[in-house]
Design an enzyme around this catalytic site. Structure first.
Site, PDB file in Angstrom:
ATOM      1  N   LYS A  28     110.710   5.234 -40.563  1.00  0.00           N
ATOM      2  CA  LYS A  28     112.303   5.883 -40.616  1.00  0.00           C
ATOM      3  C   LYS A  28     112.404   6.971 -41.627  1.00  0.00           C
ATOM      4  O   LYS A  28     112.972   8.057 -41.695  1.00  0.00           O
ATOM      5  CB  LYS A  28     112.913   4.914 -40.633  1.00  0.00           C
ATOM      6  CG  LYS A  28     113.229   3.991 -41.934  1.00  0.00           C
ATOM      7  CD  LYS A  28     114.316   3.064 -42.040  1.00  0.00           C
ATOM      8  CE  LYS A  28     114.161   2.019 -43.086  1.00  0.00           C
ATOM      9  NZ  LYS A  28     114.475   2.720 -44.232  1.00  0.00           N
ATOM     10  N   THR A  29     111.641   6.482 -42.888  1.00  0.00           N
ATOM     11  CA  THR A  29     111.823   7.330 -44.031  1.00  0.00           C
ATOM     12  C   THR A  29     111.336   8.812 -43.840  1.00  0.00           C
ATOM     13  O   THR A  29     111.681   9.927 -44.227  1.00  0.00           O
ATOM     14  CB  THR A  29     111.068   6.764 -45.174  1.00  0.00           C
ATOM     15  OG1 THR A  29     111.337   5.391 -45.482  1.00  0.00           O
ATOM     16  CG2 THR A  29     111.486   7.563 -46.629  1.00  0.00           C
ATOM     17  N   ASP A 214     120.821   5.998 -44.450  1.00  0.00           N
ATOM     18  CA  ASP A 214     119.674   5.198 -44.366  1.00  0.00           C
ATOM     19  C   ASP A 214     120.170   3.665 -44.163  1.00  0.00           C
ATOM     20  O   ASP A 214     121.227   3.098 -44.757  1.00  0.00           O
ATOM     21  CB  ASP A 214     118.635   5.189 -45.476  1.00  0.00           C
ATOM     22  CG  ASP A 214     117.450   4.592 -45.262  1.00  0.00           C
ATOM     23  OD1 ASP A 214     116.872   4.052 -43.924  1.00  0.00           O
ATOM     24  OD2 ASP A 214     116.504   4.364 -46.060  1.00  0.00           O
ATOM     25  N   GLU A 215     119.389   2.657 -43.535  1.00  0.00           N
ATOM     26  CA  GLU A 215     119.780   1.291 -43.622  1.00  0.00           C
ATOM     27  C   GLU A 215     121.214   1.051 -43.320  1.00  0.00           C
ATOM     28  O   GLU A 215     121.942   0.441 -43.626  1.00  0.00           O
ATOM     29  CB  GLU A 215     119.519   0.596 -44.718  1.00  0.00           C
ATOM     30  CG  GLU A 215     118.002   0.669 -45.365  1.00  0.00           C
ATOM     31  CD  GLU A 215     117.277  -0.269 -44.622  1.00  0.00           C
ATOM     32  OE1 GLU A 215     117.613  -0.804 -43.590  1.00  0.00           O
ATOM     33  OE2 GLU A 215     116.024  -0.233 -45.052  1.00  0.00           O
ATOM     34  N   GLN A 245     117.231  -5.821 -38.123  1.00  0.00           N
ATOM     35  CA  GLN A 245     116.869  -6.392 -39.575  1.00  0.00           C
ATOM     36  C   GLN A 245     118.442  -6.485 -40.497  1.00  0.00           C
ATOM     37  O   GLN A 245     118.263  -6.168 -41.590  1.00  0.00           O
ATOM     38  CB  GLN A 245     116.041  -5.248 -40.155  1.00  0.00           C
ATOM     39  CG  GLN A 245     114.905  -5.200 -39.430  1.00  0.00           C
ATOM     40  CD  GLN A 245     113.853  -4.475 -40.187  1.00  0.00           C
ATOM     41  OE1 GLN A 245     113.467  -4.655 -41.273  1.00  0.00           O
ATOM     42  NE2 GLN A 245     113.465  -3.276 -39.522  1.00  0.00           N
ATOM     43  N   ARG A 603     106.655  -8.321 -41.547  1.00  0.00           N
ATOM     44  CA  ARG A 603     106.144  -7.826 -42.750  1.00  0.00           C
ATOM     45  C   ARG A 603     104.437  -7.963 -42.646  1.00  0.00           C
ATOM     46  O   ARG A 603     103.680  -7.326 -43.460  1.00  0.00           O
ATOM     47  CB  ARG A 603     106.564  -8.697 -44.083  1.00  0.00           C
ATOM     48  CG  ARG A 603     107.894  -8.929 -44.570  1.00  0.00           C
ATOM     49  CD  ARG A 603     108.794  -7.519 -44.615  1.00  0.00           C
ATOM     50  NE  ARG A 603     109.340  -7.336 -43.405  1.00  0.00           N
ATOM     51  CZ  ARG A 603     109.762  -5.964 -42.824  1.00  0.00           C
ATOM     52  NH1 ARG A 603     109.509  -5.007 -43.857  1.00  0.00           N
ATOM     53  NH2 ARG A 603     110.387  -5.593 -41.881  1.00  0.00           N
TER      54      ARG A 603
END
Length: 671
Positions: A28-29, A214-215, A245, A603
């Site tokens: 996503k970044t 973002d987020e 998330q 993770r």
């Protein structure tokens, strides 16, 4: 690296509102940074008209750096990359007139706020820590929900609500009188201003012509409203988030904001990023199956092209000590067989209290580790205090240790007395402790302070003599008891629970120390001096290592692990009551706990281990927890329960042993 079709679509779509549903590890970044570059270079929107908003300073810094690398300094000039609170502060600073506040306003942190609330409610609450803490949380929640004191007072029903609404009003009035803002005001004030003042709203909408968030799943009510007001009718924005998330509802985050977006912006384009670049196919398959048990507005399924990978190992231990031993033994064997580094391993847990047994086991096996997102055991105040006492017992000339504890717990030896004592030591060229026995002590100190210093120094000498005579364990137990540390903790801690936790930590340290002083079949008994040195070294290693590069096993909570990745992950404490947490079970909030387990699973890049115990100590009693429901929700074909292991064939055993021998040879060759 080329963008995949989903990423490409997300970057190129700029004509309307856009929601990018970015699964874990889906890049996503890269989408956000590439989109900023696309807006500047292809759409010719000057960077000063673009704002990217995120949640932490670290994320904002990283984004800035990455955009800088893509664009270059000149093109990136004026680009706003900030946290929500920094953006709010920028708006406030330029709109002080409209807000009716004076330009030189000050910011209150949570300690300042608490101190003000304590003063304002002295008569009614009489310093009740639990009530004050509840009041502080309520005020924060009201501000996040855009509720002002006057609205609240009209809504309040019960006497308790009426009283808290009155306290909120007092707090609000005093902040204004002090020309001060608290953390939540940084979102509340600009949001309400944009809502009620059309001229200011139009000004900011023309200043920010394209907004990226973002987020997005972590936004609360006021942050969502701020975004809505900034983008206005034109709705030129991209929000990136993942409803799977969303793990911060306790901080006011509302995953429902993803649903609201579709309602408020009917033309919303939803783009899904489902290709994961982090984990093996099996890990993703398990994560997908688990999260399907949650209700979804948007369906998505992660996939990977990295191969299916190893089965997930489930380890059952007798109790938490055995759990830590099993994890550390598994980690050491795995490292030896696969020639990995310590930093390739992460141990994730639900609560910080779980870290202690792992710290002990890693320390005993001389394995370097780092605690992230929680304080290291030796960094905790109470452990630093007791360590300073121990350092003083083995070396009375340790001035730093003495200064830390001579008035902890309080003994009536204030700053002025310590300064006089220090000056006397400098004059005589001795340590401060020696100065306490100087014939000239009475020339510089008198009254209570003199008596307190004499009593303290004599007490330390007596304890030190007893340690030298070989009664270390009993002496240290006596020391902790006789100084009244526990009583002092209960008086000075934020809550009885905090004092209880601190005493539990001291008890843990005492246990480690007793083991080392007594020795066992593997380690001969140590002197107190050796034990203290071992602990000091452990502490220095933790602090002295460079965070990024150090070769250390990573220990952290599931919450702290969000956004990170590790080749091999241990998810420990997979039990009902821990994950899902008992509070969430009681409040029927299992969905969020499932998302937390999903974050933990995703993770892992290559291998995943999960552990649980048959019995666990909890608040002084032993309980027999049930395995976490999430273990049973995973596809069982992808799990290997180690206590139900199938017999390994002789051929497989031989293959494994040959690998081990090959690794041993190669290690010897590299010596």
């Amino acid at each position: 690296m080329k963008l995949n079709p989903g990423q490409n679509e997300a970057v190129n779509f700029i004509s309307g509102p856009c929601l990018v549903l970015a699964g874990a590890g889906s890049g996503k970044t890269r989408v956000i940074t590439n989109k900023i570059a696309y807006l500047v270079q292809q759409c010719e929107i000057p960077a000063r008209y673009i704002a990217a908003v995120t949640f932490t300073n670290k994320a904002a810094r990283e984004m800035k750096e990455r955009v800088g690398q893509t664009l270059g300094k000149k093109e990136a000039r004026g680009l706003k990359v900030a946290t929500f609170h920094t953006l709010g502060l920028t708006i406030i600073k330029s709109e002080v007139k409209s807000l009716g506040i004076k330009p030189g306003f000050s910011l209150f942190d949570d300690k300042d706020s608490m101190s003000l609330l304590k003063d304002l409610t002295e008569v009614e609450l009489d310093g009740d820590k639990e009530q004050l803490s509840l009041l502080q949380t309520c005020i924060s929640n009201w501000k996040n929900d855009l509720i002002l004191p006057e609205h609240l007072k009209r809504q309040a029903m019960s006497p308790g609500e009426v009283e808290f609404a009155e306290f909120y009003q007092r707090y609000h009035n005093h902040l204004r009188a002090y020309n001060a803002l608290d953390f939540d005001d940084l979102i509340l004030l600009p949001t309400l201003l944009l809502k009620t003042n059309e001229a200011v709203r139009q000004k900011w909408q023309s200043k920010i012509r394209y907004l990226l968030v973002d987020e997005y799943q972590d936004t609360n009510t006021s942050q969502y409203e701020l975004v809505r007001l900034l983008v206005g009718e034109r709705a030129r924005f991209t929000v990136v988030g993942d409803d799977d998330q969303s793990i911060y509802s306790w901080r006011g985050a509302r995953p429902q904001n993803l649903v609201l977006l579709q309602k408020d912006f009917p033309k919303l384009r939803v783009i899904k990023l489902e290709q994961n670049y982090r984990s093996s196919g099996r890990i993703l398959h398990c994560a997908n199956i688990l999260i399907q048990n949650n209700p979804h507005v948007f369906e998505k399924k992660l996939f990977s092209e990295l191969g299916y990978g190893e089965p997930i190992q489930v380890i059952t231990a007798k109790n938490e000590d055995h759990e830590a031993e099993r994890v550390v033994a598994e980690l050491m064997a795995h490292k030896f067989m696969n020639r990995t580094n310590f930093k390739d391993y992460a141990i994730l847990y639900r609560g910080n209290f779980q870290s202690r047994v792992f710290e002990k086991s890693l320390t005993n096996n001389r394995i370097p580790y780092k605690i992230s997102g929680g304080m290291s055991f030796f960094g905790r105040t109470e452990i630093k205090d007791i360590m300073a006492y121990l350092r003083l017992l083995v070396n009375q000339d340790d001035d730093n240790a003495l200064l830390r504890v001579i008035n902890t717990p309080t003994r009536g030896i204030g700053r002025v007395s310590l300064e006089k004592l220090g000056n006397l030591a400098n004059l005589n060229k001795t340590s401060i402790f020696e100065a306490a026995f100087s014939p000239h002590l009475q020339d510089v100190l008198s009254g209570k302070a003199l008596v307190a210093v004499e009593q303290f120094s004599r007490w330390i000498v007596e304890l030190s003599d007893r340690v030298v005579r070989g009664d270390g364990i009993a002496t240290i137990r006596e020391m902790i008891k006789s100084m009244g540390y526990e009583e002092w903790l209960y008086e000075s801690s934020t809550s009885p629970k905090a004092a209880e936790m601190a005493m539990a930590n001291i008890s843990t340290l005492f246990g480690w120390m007793s083991d080392m002083l007594e020795g066992n079949e593997l380690e001969p008994p140590m002197s107190l001096q050796e034990v203290v040195n071992r602990f000091i070294l452990r502490d220095m290693m933790e602090r002295g290592e460079d965070e990024e590069e150090a070769d250390q096993v990573q220990l952290m909570t599931f919450h702290a692990s969000k956004g990170l990745e590790f080749p091999i992950v241990f998810m420990v404490g997979m039990e009902e009551g821990l994950l899902p947490h008992q509070t969430s079970i009681d409040e029927d909030n299992i969905d969020e706990e499932r998302r937390l387990a999903y974050v933990g699973i995703t993770r892992a890049q290559r291998e995943l281990f999960m552990t649980l115990v048959k019995e666990r100590r909890q608040y002084g009693e032993v309980i027999n927890p049930e395995p976490s429901r999430f273990l049973y929700e995973l596809p069982q074909d992808d799990l290997v329960w180690q206590d139900k292991k199938v017999k390994v064939s002789a051929e497989e055993r031989q293959k494994k042993s040959q690998m081990g021998i090959a690794n041993l040879r190669s290690m010897m060759a590299n010596k």
